[in-house]
Write a protein that holds these residues in place. Structure first.
Motif, short mmCIF file in Angstrom:
data_model
loop_
_atom_site.label_atom_id
_atom_site.label_comp_id
_atom_site.label_asym_id
_atom_site.label_seq_id
_atom_site.Cartn_x
_atom_site.Cartn_y
_atom_site.Cartn_z
N ASP A 30 0.82 -1.21 0.00
CA ASP A 30 0.00 0.00 0.00
C ASP A 30 0.85 1.26 0.00
O ASP A 30 0.35 2.35 0.32
N TYR A 31 2.12 1.12 -0.34
CA TYR A 31 3.01 2.28 -0.37
C TYR A 31 2.47 3.33 -1.33
O TYR A 31 2.07 3.03 -2.45
N ASN A 32 2.47 4.59 -0.87
CA ASN A 32 2.01 5.69 -1.69
C ASN A 32 3.04 6.81 -1.54
O ASN A 32 3.21 7.37 -0.45
N SER A 33 3.71 7.17 -2.63
CA SER A 33 4.77 8.18 -2.58
C SER A 33 4.24 9.55 -2.16
O SER A 33 5.01 10.39 -1.68
N GLU A 34 2.94 9.79 -2.29
CA GLU A 34 2.36 11.07 -1.86
C GLU A 34 2.47 11.25 -0.35
O GLU A 34 2.37 12.37 0.14
#
Length: 185
Positions: A129-133
């Protein structure tokens, strides 16, 4: 008839005793020890307690870099669940103020350069679920080649002086690290 009942009881009483005894036997340990156990690294740097929680996989003869861990892709920098780092006090990393709290720690490994990431999300399975935001910080570092094998992934919090330290990650023949210092109060 009494003789028949007595004979029956005498003949089958050992079987009844064995059956009852089997229920009192200790159960075998069927738990399987993880090949990537959850572990932690921590230290006090001044008044700041730094705690890192991670899954520690082993090399076990495998190709790690650009094999098990792909180059150019976000890695949870551990096994099973995302690695997290918690600072009990504010810190400065790469001239950026990071508020006290718990953060997901991710990396993007490459042969010549790694990107180290602190992310607001810390509770996830690997980098699914990694999200760069939600990145708070990204810094580029050069990996260091080691002469000795580090069989199991290892984090260390190293005190460099009363208010500064570094976090070092070592696995196989590679190490990366970043410095931090406690923020002024």
């Amino acid at each position: 008839m009494k003789k028949l009942i007595i004979l029956f009881l005498i003949a089958f009483s050992p079987l009844i005793a064995v059956a009852q005894h089997e229920h009192h036997q200790p159960q075998k340990d069927t738990t399987v020890k993880s090949k990537s156990p959850r572990t932690s690294a921590m230290a006090m740097i001044g008044d700041n307690h730094i705690h890192i929680d991670y899954g520690s996989p082993s090399v076990r003869g495998r190709v790690i870099w650009n094999g098990l861990v792909a180059y150019g892709q976000v890695w949870a920098t551990g096994a099973h669940k995302a690695t997290w780092i918690e600072f009990s006090e504010d810190v400065t990393i790469n001239n950026q103020l990071i508020a006290k709290g718990k953060y997901g720690f991710f990396t993007i490994p490459n042969e010549e350069e790694w990107i180290l990431i602190l992310n607001k999300d810390w509770d996830m399975h690997l980098a699914d679920d990694y999200n760069s935001e939600n990145d708070l910080m990204r810094i580029k570092v050069q990996p260091k080649k080691n002469d000795n094998l580090t069989e199991s992934l290892q984090y260390q919090v190293v005190k460099t002086n009363e208010n500064q330290g570094k976090i070092e990650i070592s696995w196989e023949f590679v190490s990366v690290s970043f410095d931090f210092k406690n923020a002024e109060k």
